[in-house]
Design an enzyme around this catalytic site. Structure first.
Site, PDB file in Angstrom:
ATOM      1  N   SER A 176       1.043  -1.442  -0.168  1.00 29.63           N
ATOM      2  CA  SER A 176       0.269   0.015  -0.114  1.00 29.63           C
ATOM      3  C   SER A 176       1.003   1.186  -0.046  1.00 29.63           C
ATOM      4  O   SER A 176       1.505   1.625  -0.991  1.00 29.63           O
ATOM      5  CB  SER A 176      -1.463   0.052   1.777  1.00 29.63           C
ATOM      6  N   THR A 177       0.841   1.896   1.472  1.00 27.84           N
ATOM      7  CA  THR A 177       1.291   3.137   1.214  1.00 27.84           C
ATOM      8  C   THR A 177       3.090   3.095   0.785  1.00 27.84           C
ATOM      9  O   THR A 177       3.676   2.352   1.719  1.00 27.84           O
ATOM     10  CB  THR A 177       1.701   4.242   2.127  1.00 27.84           C
ATOM     11  N   HIS A 203      -2.797  -1.518  -3.639  1.00 23.46           N
ATOM     12  CA  HIS A 203      -3.466  -0.416  -2.793  1.00 23.46           C
ATOM     13  C   HIS A 203      -3.734   1.085  -4.031  1.00 23.46           C
ATOM     14  O   HIS A 203      -3.104   1.933  -3.374  1.00 23.46           O
ATOM     15  CB  HIS A 203      -3.959  -0.172  -1.550  1.00 23.46           C
ATOM     16  N   MET A 297      -0.610   1.002   5.335  1.00 18.49           N
ATOM     17  CA  MET A 297      -1.160   1.370   6.344  1.00 18.49           C
ATOM     18  C   MET A 297      -1.913   0.314   6.447  1.00 18.49           C
ATOM     19  O   MET A 297      -2.797  -0.103   5.539  1.00 18.49           O
ATOM     20  CB  MET A 297      -1.769   2.728   6.417  1.00 18.49           C
ATOM     21  N   ASP A 300      -4.564  -4.551   6.390  1.00 20.28           N
ATOM     22  CA  ASP A 300      -5.141  -5.297   5.001  1.00 20.28           C
ATOM     23  C   ASP A 300      -3.759  -6.901   4.985  1.00 20.28           C
ATOM     24  O   ASP A 300      -2.811  -6.601   5.007  1.00 20.28           O
ATOM     25  CB  ASP A 300      -5.128  -4.290   3.868  1.00 20.28           C
TER      26      ASP A 300
END
Length: 361
Positions: A176-177, A203, A297, A300
């Site tokens: 993600s991030t 993401h 973050m 998940d």
């Protein structure tokens, strides 16, 4: 104490919208505004900000030019980019992430849509991640090239010595991030002869994952594609989950494994969600599944891997805290006792190769 935010946008309307949203949350305060990169550079040179919300398309000095100048002067600041979802906007966003932006928000085409609660909530959520993320560390070109050569040699040695690993294998990555940049330290190191398909959930909203797949494909020996419904899984190929849809794996009547995209609701606040990907593998006939959880973050991947592990042989690799832009998703997996290995970013590719092997040359 409220986090200090700088808003940079040439549109007076967008500056007002961003300021209103950010100042509505007591965690943040917009302390300065700039209308272009030149003004922003002057402010950043003189002041300390917890984060910068940066438009890309501006006169005099655009967002990318500002970021290059910050890199040149080694001024490290946490940046969130405001981007459009056009194909050109998506490419520009990836450029910004490579230059050190921690995350981005898709700016609606219509300013009125920026007043919607969904946009407000998303902006504040991403800004919260950015102000708590690690500021970029700028390496020189020489340092980057030296590291690439070291890593390449390591992968070449592995490829020659690992050989074939028995059984039917699959690699499933969640990020993600910080992921788009971090993935460039993993996917390009995988050999074309990798003896497993690779599923990747990063993401990202709709409109951005095609550009991510295209960029990774140009850098890599493996083939990288944006996943499409019905694609048959093949070794040495990376399938990037399509933004705005979940990616599952199904067994076809011919015994092949195929991609199935689904439009179920968001889970863990994201779509695509890695939990769905992992759980779709529970009834598969893979002998060994390598799950890799990288920077990001939230949590998940944790629930999905826990459910998958109850049915299949799984090996879980988590990115370590030191190299994660945001130590959320890997921390969750480690905290749940699911991680078999915790490794720095630069070691992830070689661990994947060791686990799944390469096809006979």
């Amino acid at each position: 104490m409220a986090k200090k935010i700088l808003v940079v946008d040439d549109s007076a309307l967008m500056r007002r919208v961003f300021c209103d949203i950010i100042n509505s949350d007591t965690r943040f305060q917009v302390v300065d505004m700039a209308v272009n990169g030149l003004e922003a550079f002057d402010l950043i040179s003189k002041n300390q900000y917890d984060a910068v919300v940066l438009d890309v398309n501006m006169p005099k000095m655009n967002g990318l030019e500002l970021m290059r100048k910050l890199r040149q002067y080694k001024i490290s600041v946490r940046i969130m980019v405001a981007s459009t979802a056009t194909s050109e906007g998506a490419k520009t966003t990836l450029d910004a992430l490579e230059l050190g932006a921690l995350d981005f928000i898709h700016k609606p085409d219509n300013a009125a849509d920026c007043r919607e609660d969904s946009f407000r909530d998303q902006l504040l959520r991403i800004l919260s991640v950015v102000v708590n993320g690690k500021p970029p560390v700028y390496e020189t070109q020489e340092q980057q090239e030296q590291q690439i050569q070291i890593n390449r040699k390591m992968v070449d040695i592995l490829q020659k010595n690992v050989g074939k690993v028995p059984g039917k294998k699959l690699v499933a990555i969640a990020s993600s991030t910080g992921g788009p940049k971090a993935l460039q330290s993993v996917i390009p190191k995988l050999p074309a002869q990798l003896d497993a398909p690779v599923l990747l959930v990063q993401h990202m909203p709709k409109g951005f994952t095609a550009s991510l797949a295209e960029r990774l494909n140009t850098l890599s020996e493996v083939t990288v594609k944006e996943a499409a419904d019905g694609m048959v899984l093949e070794s040495g190929t990376v399938y990037v989950a399509k933004g705005g849809l979940h990616m599952n794996v199904r067994t076809s009547t011919a015994g092949q494994y195929t991609i199935q995209l689904s439009d179920e609701p968001s889970r863990e606040g994201v779509k695509p969600c890695a939990n769905y990907m992992y759980e779709s593998l529970m009834d598969s006939r893979f002998d060994n599944i390598v799950c890799v959880v990288m920077t990001g973050m939230g949590a998940d991947g944790t629930e999905g891997i826990r459910n998958l592990e109850s049915k299949k042989q799984v090996h879980v690799i988590a990115q370590d805290q030191a190299t994660s832009t945001v130590y959320g998703m890997p921390k969750s997996v480690v905290g749940a006792g699911l991680a078999d290995q915790v490794v720095p970013l630069e070691k992830i590719a070689q661990e994947i190769i060791l686990r799944v092997g390469v096809k006979n040359q």
